[in-house]
Motif scaffolding. Structure first.
Motif, PDB file in Angstrom:
ATOM      1  N   THR A 223      18.506  83.318  69.275  1.00  0.00           N
ATOM      2  CA  THR A 223      18.393  81.956  69.912  1.00  0.00           C
ATOM      3  C   THR A 223      19.417  81.436  70.582  1.00  0.00           C
ATOM      4  OG1 THR A 223      19.024  81.145  67.932  1.00  0.00           O
ATOM      5  CG2 THR A 223      16.958  81.548  68.182  1.00  0.00           C
ATOM      6  N   THR A 224      20.656  82.247  70.844  1.00  0.00           N
ATOM      7  CA  THR A 224      21.781  81.583  71.469  1.00  0.00           C
ATOM      8  C   THR A 224      21.861  82.050  72.865  1.00  0.00           C
ATOM      9  OG1 THR A 224      22.833  81.741  69.399  1.00  0.00           O
ATOM     10  CG2 THR A 224      24.112  81.475  71.510  1.00  0.00           C
TER      11      THR A 224
ATOM     12  N   ILE B   8      31.058 108.192  62.344  1.00  0.00           N
ATOM     13  CA  ILE B   8      30.733 106.893  61.598  1.00  0.00           C
ATOM     14  C   ILE B   8      31.668 106.687  60.522  1.00  0.00           C
ATOM     15  CG2 ILE B   8      28.984 105.582  60.190  1.00  0.00           C
ATOM     16  CD1 ILE B   8      26.619 106.743  61.299  1.00  0.00           C
ATOM     17  N   LEU B   9      32.166 105.215  60.461  1.00  0.00           N
ATOM     18  CA  LEU B   9      33.056 105.015  59.540  1.00  0.00           C
ATOM     19  C   LEU B   9      32.563 104.055  58.395  1.00  0.00           C
ATOM     20  CD1 LEU B   9      36.021 103.828  62.203  1.00  0.00           C
ATOM     21  CD2 LEU B   9      35.871 105.969  60.530  1.00  0.00           C
ATOM     22  N   GLY B  10      31.441 103.230  58.738  1.00  0.00           N
ATOM     23  CA  GLY B  10      31.040 102.308  57.764  1.00  0.00           C
ATOM     24  C   GLY B  10      29.698 101.502  58.513  1.00  0.00           C
ATOM     25  N   GLU B  11      28.964 100.785  57.726  1.00  0.00           N
ATOM     26  CA  GLU B  11      28.111 100.076  58.148  1.00  0.00           C
ATOM     27  C   GLU B  11      27.998  98.580  57.565  1.00  0.00           C
ATOM     28  OE1 GLU B  11      24.303 102.256  57.963  1.00  0.00           O
ATOM     29  OE2 GLU B  11      23.129 100.650  59.236  1.00  0.00           O
ATOM     30  N   GLY B  12      27.653  97.656  58.292  1.00  0.00           N
ATOM     31  CA  GLY B  12      27.373  96.383  57.775  1.00  0.00           C
ATOM     32  C   GLY B  12      25.960  95.652  58.164  1.00  0.00           C
ATOM     33  N   GLY B  13      26.066  94.399  57.912  1.00  0.00           N
ATOM     34  CA  GLY B  13      25.145  93.528  58.513  1.00  0.00           C
ATOM     35  C   GLY B  13      24.790  93.502  59.950  1.00  0.00           C
ATOM     36  N   PHE B  14      26.175  93.770  60.586  1.00  0.00           N
ATOM     37  CA  PHE B  14      26.002  93.818  62.076  1.00  0.00           C
ATOM     38  C   PHE B  14      25.509  95.033  62.740  1.00  0.00           C
ATOM     39  CE2 PHE B  14      27.671  94.388  66.386  1.00  0.00           C
ATOM     40  CZ  PHE B  14      27.741  93.006  67.060  1.00  0.00           C
ATOM     41  N   GLY B  15      25.973  96.398  62.050  1.00  0.00           N
ATOM     42  CA  GLY B  15      25.504  97.416  62.827  1.00  0.00           C
ATOM     43  C   GLY B  15      26.747  98.403  62.346  1.00  0.00           C
TER      44      GLY B  15
ATOM     45  N   GLY C  48      23.627  88.982  64.877  1.00  0.00           N
ATOM     46  CA  GLY C  48      23.148  89.274  66.501  1.00  0.00           C
ATOM     47  C   GLY C  48      24.013  88.373  67.449  1.00  0.00           C
ATOM     48  N   VAL C  49      23.578  87.873  68.274  1.00  0.00           N
ATOM     49  CA  VAL C  49      24.540  87.260  69.397  1.00  0.00           C
ATOM     50  C   VAL C  49      25.480  86.263  68.833  1.00  0.00           C
ATOM     51  CG1 VAL C  49      24.481  86.072  71.621  1.00  0.00           C
ATOM     52  CG2 VAL C  49      22.747  87.881  71.165  1.00  0.00           C
TER      53      VAL C  49
ATOM     54  N   TRP D 210      28.226  88.060  67.104  1.00  0.00           N
ATOM     55  CA  TRP D 210      29.220  89.000  68.175  1.00  0.00           C
ATOM     56  C   TRP D 210      30.149  88.003  68.830  1.00  0.00           C
ATOM     57  CZ3 TRP D 210      29.388  89.061  73.510  1.00  0.00           C
ATOM     58  CH2 TRP D 210      29.841  90.123  74.022  1.00  0.00           C
ATOM     59  N   GLN D 211      29.633  86.913  69.109  1.00  0.00           N
ATOM     60  CA  GLN D 211      30.258  85.888  69.994  1.00  0.00           C
ATOM     61  C   GLN D 211      31.249  85.142  69.303  1.00  0.00           C
ATOM     62  OE1 GLN D 211      27.195  83.240  70.902  1.00  0.00           O
ATOM     63  NE2 GLN D 211      26.808  83.967  73.036  1.00  0.00           N
ATOM     64  N   ALA D 212      30.913  85.021  67.867  1.00  0.00           N
ATOM     65  CA  ALA D 212      32.132  84.678  67.135  1.00  0.00           C
ATOM     66  C   ALA D 212      33.594  85.548  66.812  1.00  0.00           C
ATOM     67  CB  ALA D 212      31.567  84.345  65.636  1.00  0.00           C
ATOM     68  N   GLU D 213      33.028  86.822  66.926  1.00  0.00           N
ATOM     69  CA  GLU D 213      34.016  87.692  67.027  1.00  0.00           C
ATOM     70  C   GLU D 213      35.205  87.877  67.912  1.00  0.00           C
ATOM     71  OE1 GLU D 213      34.348  91.362  64.737  1.00  0.00           O
ATOM     72  OE2 GLU D 213      34.380  89.308  63.511  1.00  0.00           O
ATOM     73  N   VAL D 214      34.612  87.490  69.296  1.00  0.00           N
ATOM     74  CA  VAL D 214      35.307  87.494  70.469  1.00  0.00           C
ATOM     75  C   VAL D 214      35.975  86.554  70.627  1.00  0.00           C
ATOM     76  CG1 VAL D 214      34.735  87.456  73.094  1.00  0.00           C
ATOM     77  CG2 VAL D 214      33.464  89.013  71.684  1.00  0.00           C
TER      78      VAL D 214
END
Length: 427
Positions: free
Chosen positions: A30-31, A98-105, A139-140, A143-147
């Protein structure tokens, strides 16, 4: 989620994301996002920001408050990667990278070739590439928060974000590669029994993670990490701890509180006031840190449905033992085999207890936590001496037998003569 070494096996986690208590929208996209190679426009949580321009971060009031090596960068130095570059770096996102997997991907191990002008250099850098899963509940915004956060925050105990990619529907993040993987793998993974973490390394990891949190909490615009847990603590080749995954991080308000309509985090680590009311405090992170301290002491997961009902919640079960040093040894990680300073372990247990206090105001600040842990590095344990088991618990002598005493030659001769006279046949 690990930005870590592929040699570390990932153990299945029994913890999961907390469900929302008052979700206003189920949509993860929604962002509105507008990205160019020089800026990132963000409308998450009502904030508008540019990675390489003005930011929601203000300058720190004091470099000393932020801990050694910590700073808020005036501008982001993130690199923009093309999708084709990251596709080549991960061998087309091959499954064996693949090193691992989480909620993001999924997170992939990659190899970025360095270029010198138009020529490809012989040098290459190992990286970790996080790729958004199109079906992910995150999602977005995440991803934005990380950046936003990792693009501007620089500290030895935070994982370094190198750059990002945004092409069409593809969202990716590129991080430094962490050779030793996550703390979760070292405590609970398949190799943890073969090569358990020794006490001094556990303490080093706790100190590093505490410094990372203290840095976030002591900047002018306090950052609430919100998802502190063992899987988000990554380790470099020297077991230096670095916090990763800032997708759920939030800025604290003037009152150091943030009211959110969605409760996000991980069962077992989330503070009680956040779970029940949605009120998020800086000291909500301190609760999560206390949980990890208890995991380091016991070698047990915060939540484990395979344990007996009374032991499933580690914090509630361990509290009576943490308060008493004599009882503490009963829950200490057996893989340590007693090789730890009991005084230091007792003080860590007491610190953990204060961190998981029900009321946020009763918990210490992370700056106080760091100071307490750093004092414990000088406490050394006694060398482990194997005990000798007695065959009879009543006997004070080894093997239950009284040792022979030295006797003179005259006494020996007298004994022989007495036995001869006492013999029935006189021989």
């Amino acid at each position: 989620m690990g930005l870590c070494s592929s040699s570390t096996n990932t153990a299945p986690s029994t913890t999961g994301n907390l469900s929302s208590v008052a979700v206003t929208s189920q949509s993860t996209r929604t962002t509105t996002t507008s990205i160019t190679t020089s800026s990132l426009s963000v409308s998450s949580s009502g904030i508008s920001s540019h990675v390489s321009g003005n930011s929601q971060f203000s300058n720190a009031s004091s470099g000393d408050d932020l801990g050694p090596g910590g700073q808020i960068l005036p501008n982001s130095n993130l690199k923009t990667y093309t999708f084709s570059e990251l596709k080549a770096a991960t061998k087309n996102f091959r499954s064996d990278t693949i090193l691992g997997e989480g909620g993001f991907g999924k997170v992939y191990k990659g190899r970025i070739e360095e270029r010198n002008g138009s020529k490809v250099s012989s040098n290459a850098s190992l990286v970790a590439v996080k790729k958004l899963n199109s079906e992910s509940m995150q999602g977005v915004e995440e991803w934005q928060a990380e950046v936003i956060f990792l693009g501007r925050l620089s500290h030895p105990n935070l994982v370094k974000l190198l750059g990002y990619c945004y092409e069409d529907d593809e969202l990716l993040l590129v991080y430094e590669f962490m050779q030793k993987g996550s703390l979760e793998n070292h405590l609970f993974g398949r190799g943890s029994t073969i090569q358990p973490l020794p006490w001094d390394i556990r303490l080093k990891i706790a100190i590093g993670a505490a410094r990372g949190l203290a840095f976030l909490h002591t900047s002018d615009q306090k950052v609430i990490y919100r998802d502190f847990k063992a899987s988000n603590i990554l380790l470099d080749g020297s077991y230096n701890a670095k916090l990763s995954d800032f997708g759920l991080a939030k800025m604290a308000s003037v009152s150091q509180s943030h009211l959110t309509t969605r409760v996000m985090g991980t069962h077992g680590y989330a503070a009680p006031e956040y779970v029940t009311t949605g009120h998020l405090y800086v000291k909500s992170d301190v609760y999560g840190f206390g949980v990890v301290l208890i995991e380091l002491l016991t070698g047990m997961r915060a939540l484990d449905e395979d344990r007996p009902a009374f032991q499933r919640n580690l914090v509630e079960w361990a509290k009576p033992y943490l308060a008493n040093r004599r009882k503490l040894k009963n829950i200490m990680d057996s893989r340590l085999e007693g090789s730890y300073p009991s005084k230091a372990a007792g003080q860590v247990a007491q610190l953990a207890l204060t961190c998981v206090e029900p009321e946020p105001k009763d918990r210490p600040s992370m700056k106080e936590v760091v100071a307490t842990l750093e004092q414990l590095t000088d406490i050394k344990g006694r060398p482990k001496v194997p005990r000798i088991q007695n065959s009879s618990p009543r006997s004070p002598y080894r093997d239950g037998k009284q040792p022979m005493r030295h006797r003179s030659a005259i006494r020996v001769k007298d004994d022989v003569n007495r036995r001869s006279h006492a013999s029935p046949n006189g021989s």
